[in-house]
Write a protein that holds these residues in place. Structure first.
Motif, PDB file in Angstrom:
ATOM      1  N   ALA A  39      53.373  53.153  85.829  1.00 15.88           N
ATOM      2  CA  ALA A  39      54.145  54.052  84.956  1.00 15.88           C
ATOM      3  C   ALA A  39      55.611  53.953  85.354  1.00 15.88           C
ATOM      4  CB  ALA A  39      53.668  55.485  85.074  1.00 15.88           C
ATOM      5  N   ALA A  40      56.483  54.246  84.392  1.00 10.17           N
ATOM      6  CA  ALA A  40      57.919  54.246  84.685  1.00 10.17           C
ATOM      7  C   ALA A  40      58.584  55.391  83.922  1.00 10.17           C
ATOM      8  CB  ALA A  40      58.551  52.903  84.358  1.00 10.17           C
ATOM      9  N   CYS A  41      58.853  55.220  82.623  1.00 12.76           N
ATOM     10  CA  CYS A  41      59.635  56.214  81.879  1.00 12.76           C
ATOM     11  C   CYS A  41      58.867  57.514  81.637  1.00 12.76           C
ATOM     12  CB  CYS A  41      60.089  55.641  80.548  1.00 12.76           C
ATOM     13  SG  CYS A  41      58.777  55.467  79.309  1.00 12.76           S
ATOM     14  N   ARG A  42      57.562  57.436  81.543  1.00 17.55           N
ATOM     15  CA  ARG A  42      56.698  58.588  81.248  1.00 17.55           C
ATOM     16  C   ARG A  42      57.108  59.289  79.948  1.00 17.55           C
ATOM     17  NH1 ARG A  42      53.790  59.530  85.818  1.00 17.55           N
ATOM     18  NH2 ARG A  42      54.530  58.290  87.550  1.00 17.55           N
ATOM     19  N   GLY A  44      56.799  57.320  76.752  1.00 17.19           N
ATOM     20  CA  GLY A  44      56.325  56.526  75.627  1.00 17.19           C
ATOM     21  C   GLY A  44      57.280  55.473  75.145  1.00 17.19           C
ATOM     22  N   CYS A  45      58.166  54.977  76.025  1.00 17.42           N
ATOM     23  CA  CYS A  45      59.180  54.012  75.589  1.00 17.42           C
ATOM     24  C   CYS A  45      59.074  52.639  76.235  1.00 17.42           C
ATOM     25  CB  CYS A  45      60.576  54.560  75.892  1.00 17.42           C
ATOM     26  SG  CYS A  45      60.968  56.035  74.964  1.00 17.42           S
ATOM     27  N   CYS A  46      58.741  52.545  77.505  1.00 19.90           N
ATOM     28  CA  CYS A  46      58.952  51.292  78.252  1.00 19.90           C
ATOM     29  C   CYS A  46      57.761  50.345  78.265  1.00 19.90           C
ATOM     30  CB  CYS A  46      59.359  51.621  79.684  1.00 19.90           C
ATOM     31  SG  CYS A  46      58.018  52.290  80.698  1.00 19.90           S
ATOM     32  N   THR A  47      56.593  50.797  77.960  1.00 21.25           N
ATOM     33  CA  THR A  47      55.324  50.045  77.920  1.00 21.25           C
ATOM     34  C   THR A  47      54.699  49.795  79.297  1.00 21.25           C
ATOM     35  OG1 THR A  47      56.181  47.766  77.945  1.00 21.25           O
ATOM     36  CG2 THR A  47      56.039  48.852  75.780  1.00 21.25           C
ATOM     37  N   THR A  48      55.288  50.311  80.376  1.00 19.44           N
ATOM     38  CA  THR A  48      54.718  50.072  81.702  1.00 19.44           C
ATOM     39  C   THR A  48      53.301  50.626  81.830  1.00 19.44           C
ATOM     40  OG1 THR A  48      56.933  50.183  82.639  1.00 19.44           O
ATOM     41  CG2 THR A  48      55.099  50.418  84.181  1.00 19.44           C
ATOM     42  N   CYS A  49      53.024  51.735  81.190  1.00 19.12           N
ATOM     43  CA  CYS A  49      51.715  52.383  81.312  1.00 19.12           C
ATOM     44  C   CYS A  49      50.703  51.873  80.289  1.00 19.12           C
ATOM     45  CB  CYS A  49      51.853  53.888  81.154  1.00 19.12           C
ATOM     46  SG  CYS A  49      52.288  54.360  79.456  1.00 19.12           S
ATOM     47  N   LEU A  77      49.861  53.594  74.990  1.00 19.17           N
ATOM     48  CA  LEU A  77      50.753  54.033  76.059  1.00 19.17           C
ATOM     49  C   LEU A  77      50.226  55.388  76.517  1.00 19.17           C
ATOM     50  CD1 LEU A  77      54.251  53.064  74.594  1.00 19.17           C
ATOM     51  CD2 LEU A  77      52.658  51.688  75.971  1.00 19.17           C
ATOM     52  N   CYS A  79      50.953  57.441  78.848  1.00 21.47           N
ATOM     53  CA  CYS A  79      51.830  58.521  79.326  1.00 21.47           C
ATOM     54  C   CYS A  79      52.118  59.524  78.220  1.00 21.47           C
ATOM     55  CB  CYS A  79      53.135  57.967  79.870  1.00 21.47           C
ATOM     56  SG  CYS A  79      54.226  57.260  78.607  1.00 21.47           S
TER      57      CYS A  79
HETATM   58  S1  FES Z   1      55.507  55.011  81.356  1.00 24.38           S
HETATM   59 FE1  FES Z   1      56.913  54.153  79.967  1.00 24.38          FE
HETATM   60  S2  FES Z   1      55.801  54.037  78.125  1.00 24.38           S
HETATM   61 FE2  FES Z   1      54.477  55.061  79.470  1.00 24.38          FE
END
Ligand code: FES
Length: 123
Positions: A39-42, A44-49, A77, A79
């Motif tokens: 996870a990163a942005c938490r 719904g923007c970065c796609t890490t999750c 996503l 998060c």
């Molecule tokens: S943590 Fe960035 S989109 Fe979910």
């Protein structure tokens, strides 16, 4: 309402099974149970999750960083999503969803930029 969630973490090869409530974000619930997931942005923007949804349904109305087409292809996503049924999820390969959602468009834009032969400050 509680939903059963099975997760296969491709990074570690581990499988998890637990329950999450339908009125909390899936990632938040899983982290509250001690799972360490990407996870990163938490927000719904970065796609890490991003997860591959092997089965089940999520409410992704609040997600901004994943197109409806990719959602329909089975990505989520977590998060910014709520479980709406029992779920079977799998972590993505690193940058898999980022490339699908954003990277290929950035690559096209870079090619166009070179084709335009725009002057750079250091040229
Ligand atoms: S943590 Fe960035 S989109 Fe979910």
């Amino acid at each position: 309402m509680l939903y059963r969630v099975r997760i296969h973490d491709r990074r570690t090869g581990q499988d998890y099974e637990t329950q999450v409530p339908g009125d909390h974000y899936v990632l938040e619930s899983l982290e509250g149970l001690g799972l360490n997931l990407p996870a990163a942005c938490r927000n719904g923007c970065c796609t890490t999750c991003a997860m591959r949804v092997r089965s089940g349904t999520l409410d992704q109305r609040e997600v901004m960083g994943l197109s409806p087409a990719l959602q329909a292809e089975g990505y989520a996503l977590i998060c910014s999503s709520y479980a709406r049924s029992d779920l079977e999820l799998e972590t993505q390969d690193e940058d898999e969803v980022y490339h699908l959602q954003f990277g290929r468009y950035f690559a096209q834009a870079r090619r166009r930029w070179w084709q335009w032969r725009l002057p750079l400050d250091h040229d």
